[in-house]
Motif scaffolding. Structure first.
Motif, mmCIF file in Angstrom:
data_model
loop_
_atom_site.group_PDB
_atom_site.id
_atom_site.type_symbol
_atom_site.label_atom_id
_atom_site.label_comp_id
_atom_site.label_asym_id
_atom_site.label_seq_id
_atom_site.Cartn_x
_atom_site.Cartn_y
_atom_site.Cartn_z
ATOM 1 N N THR A 43 -11.401 -32.205 -28.132
ATOM 2 C CA THR A 43 -12.025 -33.032 -27.050
ATOM 3 C C THR A 43 -11.011 -34.015 -26.405
ATOM 4 O OG1 THR A 43 -14.209 -32.850 -28.000
ATOM 5 C CG2 THR A 43 -13.907 -35.019 -26.604
ATOM 6 N N SER A 63 -17.909 -36.778 -24.838
ATOM 7 C CA SER A 63 -17.952 -35.565 -25.734
ATOM 8 C C SER A 63 -19.092 -34.645 -25.096
ATOM 9 C CB SER A 63 -17.808 -35.746 -27.173
ATOM 10 O OG SER A 63 -17.794 -34.358 -27.624
ATOM 11 N N ASP A 83 -19.280 -27.780 -25.184
ATOM 12 C CA ASP A 83 -19.110 -27.580 -26.629
ATOM 13 C C ASP A 83 -20.095 -26.801 -27.104
ATOM 14 O OD1 ASP A 83 -18.965 -28.099 -29.528
ATOM 15 O OD2 ASP A 83 -18.460 -30.001 -29.233
ATOM 16 N N GLU A 118 -14.811 -25.877 -26.185
ATOM 17 C CA GLU A 118 -14.864 -25.977 -27.500
ATOM 18 C C GLU A 118 -15.781 -25.082 -28.336
ATOM 19 O OE1 GLU A 118 -14.569 -30.166 -28.717
ATOM 20 O OE2 GLU A 118 -14.460 -30.648 -26.684
HETATM 21 MG MG MG Z 1 -14.977 -32.107 -29.475
#
Ligand code: MG
Ligand code: ATP
Length: 159
Positions: A43, A63, A83, A118
Motif C-alpha cells: 500500500t 488503503s 486490494d 495488492e
Molecule cells: Mg495493503
C-alpha cells in the motif's frame, strides 16, 4: 532473476522513489501486481505511485482493504488501487474468480485505466490479462526489498 531487478528499500524514501520510477514507466491500461506479506509495503508503494501520477496531496489515498477498489482521477488518466485480500478464498477458487470478475477491472484497463493490485497473484485472467509489472516485496532480516519483473521492468530500470 538478475541483481538489477532487486531494489533495496531501506527507508520509506527509497520506496517513495521506486514508486515515482514506476509511475513514469507505466502506460494506459497497465496492470501492476504488488505481492508480499502483510506489512511488506504494498500500500505504501501504491500510494507513492499514485502521488507521482499526480493525485494531489489534499486527496487522501486510503488503503482499499475494505473498499476493495479506490479510484483516482489524475492528470494522466484514471488510476485504480485494488486490494483483493478479502476476496481470496483458497477453498473456493470459483467464488474468488467470479467475485474478482464482477469488479470489471478488465474493462477498466481496456478503457485505459492503470490498475495497481495488492493480493492479485494468480488472478491475472480476471484482471484483463498478464501483469505489465510485478513487484514482489519482502521484509526479512536483511531488511526490505522489491523484485521487479514483467514488460515494464526495463522502463522502470531506465528511470
Ligand atoms: Mg495493503
Ligand atoms: N522502506 C519502507 N517501505 C515501505 N513501507 C515502510 C518502509 N519502512 C517502513 N514502512 C512501513 O511499513 C508499513 C507497510 O504497510 P503497508 O500497508 O504498505 O503494507 P501492505 O503490504 O500493503 O500490507 P497488507 O497486505 O496488509 O495490505 C507502513 O506502515 C510503512 O510506513
Amino acid at each position: 532473476m538478475t541483481e538489477l531487478d532487486v531494489v533495496r528499500l531501506s527507508t520509506r524514501r527509497d520506496t517513495t522513489r521506486l514508486g515515482a520510477r514506476i509511475a513514469r514507466a507505466l502506460e494506459p491500461g497497465d496492470l501492476v501486481l504488488l505481492s508480499g506479506d502483510l506489512g511488506a509495503g504494498k500500500t505504501f508503494l501504491a500510494r507513492a505511485v499514485a502521488r507521482a501520477r499526480g493525485v494531489p496531496v489534499d486527496v487522501a489515498i486510503a488503503s482499499p482493504t475494505f473498499t476493495l477498489v479506490q479510484e483516482y482521477e489524475t492528470p494522466r488518466g484514471v488510476l485504480l488501487h485494488v486490494d483483493l485480500y478479502r476476496l481470496r478464498d483458497e477453498d473456493d477458487r470459483a467464488k474468488t474468480v467470479s467475485d474478482v470478475r464482477r469488479l470489471g477491472l478488465d474493462e477498466r484497463r481496456a478503457e485505459g485505466a492503470i490498475v495497481l493490485v495488492e493480493w492479485g497473484e494468480g488472478l491475472e485472467g480476471e484482471l484483463g490479462g498478464a501483469a505489465s509489472l510485478s513487484v514482489s516485496m519482502t521484509l526479512d532480516a536483511a531488511g526490505r526489498a522489491a523484485s521487479l519483473s514483467g514488460l515494464r521492468r526495463a522502463a522502470v530500470r531506465a528511470r
